[in-house]
Design a protein around this motif. Sequence first.
Motif, PDB file in Angstrom:
ATOM      1  N   TRP A   8      -8.263  36.246  29.582  1.00 30.80           N
ATOM      2  CA  TRP A   8      -7.446  36.715  30.646  1.00 30.80           C
ATOM      3  C   TRP A   8      -8.321  37.083  31.922  1.00 30.80           C
ATOM      4  O   TRP A   8      -8.407  36.208  32.919  1.00 30.80           O
ATOM      5  CB  TRP A   8      -6.347  37.863  30.282  1.00 30.80           C
ATOM      6  CG  TRP A   8      -5.617  38.462  31.506  1.00 30.80           C
ATOM      7  CD1 TRP A   8      -5.203  37.599  32.604  1.00 30.80           C
ATOM      8  CD2 TRP A   8      -5.328  39.844  31.980  1.00 30.80           C
ATOM      9  NE1 TRP A   8      -4.479  38.463  33.473  1.00 30.80           N
ATOM     10  CE2 TRP A   8      -4.735  39.700  32.938  1.00 30.80           C
ATOM     11  CE3 TRP A   8      -5.582  40.979  31.050  1.00 30.80           C
ATOM     12  CZ2 TRP A   8      -4.171  40.959  33.455  1.00 30.80           C
ATOM     13  CZ3 TRP A   8      -5.265  42.075  31.730  1.00 30.80           C
ATOM     14  CH2 TRP A   8      -4.390  42.184  32.807  1.00 30.80           C
TER      15      TRP A   8
ATOM     16  N   THR B 196       1.377  30.779  41.850  1.00 30.83           N
ATOM     17  CA  THR B 196       1.423  30.058  40.571  1.00 30.83           C
ATOM     18  C   THR B 196       0.433  30.265  39.349  1.00 30.83           C
ATOM     19  O   THR B 196       0.714  29.901  38.079  1.00 30.83           O
ATOM     20  CB  THR B 196       1.646  28.602  40.591  1.00 30.83           C
ATOM     21  OG1 THR B 196       0.613  28.150  41.140  1.00 30.83           O
ATOM     22  CG2 THR B 196       3.062  28.253  41.810  1.00 30.83           C
ATOM     23  N   GLU B 197      -0.449  30.994  39.491  1.00 35.16           N
ATOM     24  CA  GLU B 197      -1.463  31.433  38.500  1.00 35.16           C
ATOM     25  C   GLU B 197      -0.922  32.138  37.490  1.00 35.16           C
ATOM     26  O   GLU B 197      -0.379  33.165  37.824  1.00 35.16           O
ATOM     27  CB  GLU B 197      -2.775  31.912  39.081  1.00 35.16           C
ATOM     28  CG  GLU B 197      -3.874  31.944  38.052  1.00 35.16           C
ATOM     29  CD  GLU B 197      -5.357  32.258  38.750  1.00 35.16           C
ATOM     30  OE1 GLU B 197      -5.747  33.254  38.178  1.00 35.16           O
ATOM     31  OE2 GLU B 197      -5.463  32.091  39.649  1.00 35.16           O
ATOM     32  N   ARG B 198      -0.738  31.746  36.321  1.00 35.40           N
ATOM     33  CA  ARG B 198      -0.499  32.287  34.932  1.00 35.40           C
ATOM     34  C   ARG B 198      -1.139  33.808  34.914  1.00 35.40           C
ATOM     35  O   ARG B 198      -2.308  33.756  34.930  1.00 35.40           O
ATOM     36  CB  ARG B 198      -0.262  31.734  33.938  1.00 35.40           C
ATOM     37  CG  ARG B 198       0.419  32.228  32.749  1.00 35.40           C
ATOM     38  CD  ARG B 198       0.288  31.292  31.505  1.00 35.40           C
ATOM     39  NE  ARG B 198      -1.044  31.364  30.957  1.00 35.40           N
ATOM     40  CZ  ARG B 198      -1.479  30.405  29.778  1.00 35.40           C
ATOM     41  NH1 ARG B 198      -0.588  29.688  29.241  1.00 35.40           N
ATOM     42  NH2 ARG B 198      -2.635  30.562  29.771  1.00 35.40           N
ATOM     43  N   ASP B 199      -0.410  34.879  34.685  1.00 37.03           N
ATOM     44  CA  ASP B 199      -0.906  36.138  34.173  1.00 37.03           C
ATOM     45  C   ASP B 199      -1.934  36.752  35.441  1.00 37.03           C
ATOM     46  O   ASP B 199      -2.489  37.968  35.390  1.00 37.03           O
ATOM     47  CB  ASP B 199      -1.619  36.200  33.245  1.00 37.03           C
ATOM     48  CG  ASP B 199      -1.043  35.932  31.718  1.00 37.03           C
ATOM     49  OD1 ASP B 199       0.341  36.136  31.998  1.00 37.03           O
ATOM     50  OD2 ASP B 199      -1.384  35.218  30.878  1.00 37.03           O
TER      51      ASP B 199
END
Length: 449
Positions: A44, A360-363
């Motif tokens: 992450w 829009t970047e996940r997490d």
Amino acid sequence: MNRRLFLQRLGTAGIGVAALAPALTGFAQPNSPARRVALIGSGWYGKVDLLRLIQVAPVEVVSLCDVDSKMLSEAVDIVAGRQKSGRKPRVYADYRELLKQRDFDIVLIGTPDHWHALTAIAALEAGAHVYLQKPISVDVVEARAILAAARRHKRVVQVGLQRRSTPHLVEARDTIVREGKLGKVGLVEVYCYYNMRSRENPPDIEPPEHLDWDMYCGPAPKRAYNKNIHPRRWRGYMEYGNGIVGDMCVHMLDMARWMLDLSAPRMVTSTGGILFAKDAKSNISDTQTATFDFGDVQIVWQHRTWGDPPDPKYTWGATFYGDKGTLKAGLMGYDFMPRGGAPVHKDVVMELEEYPEDKTERDLEKHVAPAVRRHMKDFLGCIDNGGRPVSDIEEGCISTIACILANMSMGLGRSLAWDNAAGTVTGDAEAASRLRRPYRAPWVHPETA
């Protein structure tokens, strides 16, 4: 001479401050050459850090490393889609093989905490400047060994304590704290009231085929694999980190130190433990209070993973108490309440239009991205000019060690006196013996010299 007086004297001398701005900050200059970058730990926050670096500098990501081949494959595709060249980085399962290539200028480290010391020191020995996530280590000797290696190899190390680069917190420090609007500050409360400790108790299972579990555990004890450890939940286990104090207190303690120009605490006292869900596998405290004694200033930490926060607006933050007013500071903004004056409020600015990929970047923590970008610019600027970054490894070392001592104090049931110059606990042989944790063979604990 402090910075404000220096700028005033520049003005009276007729020297334009704007003309000297590059020299007064760590920010990279526009014509800085593209640098080659490697990432160790592609989970992450490893990706969060790397993608912010791509946003602010002409870099080429040449290599990625992770013990989870599935996570690594996903990271390769994301990086190839975001970096200007469109090239896919090479991939490695063992950081030592990556570092043998020596075809990088910068190494980012986003591994779990128990791997920080060995990977950071090896990257420094390979000639890299290092961006290292916090806390910098799991034990005190590791932290001091990283600092010694950085100085020995004359490399820049920026620690991911990005509260020091959070724009609204920089503003609060410069316009409120340093302008004396708080007056004398004698107490800072730092706190986190997030539900961060799992109450689940899933069975241990065989690790998935895409994960090298033995390498994941590395120098730490090799527990049985459990989905509550990987991915992303390892912070619930003291074998791999320093609990909530090492994860969340280190940020706010470091922010308070930075705002008040404090060095290391002289005494650390902590109490707490597991008061809820005692049958869960997670072994970090769910309730803990720690007092960091700096002499004229006390910084007191509290976390609870249960119940309601005292102030819903500030569930993770710091409250500075001065004789002229009070300042509350957190990730989403700050509030200054002067005695007898009008309050001041500031919200975080997220920069979504300037950096549309953030949308829009996940997490991605969108409210944190501006701070990481500013942190990266400061890091690159110091590589350019040979300066010390805002979150230099020495500052990261002090804040990390203070949090490690808090956990030690809680475990021993007594206060610990810390001699920062000597790097040891004084008057307590048992505590001093715990500054170095055992390593699992064949891994060898690093030395400080």
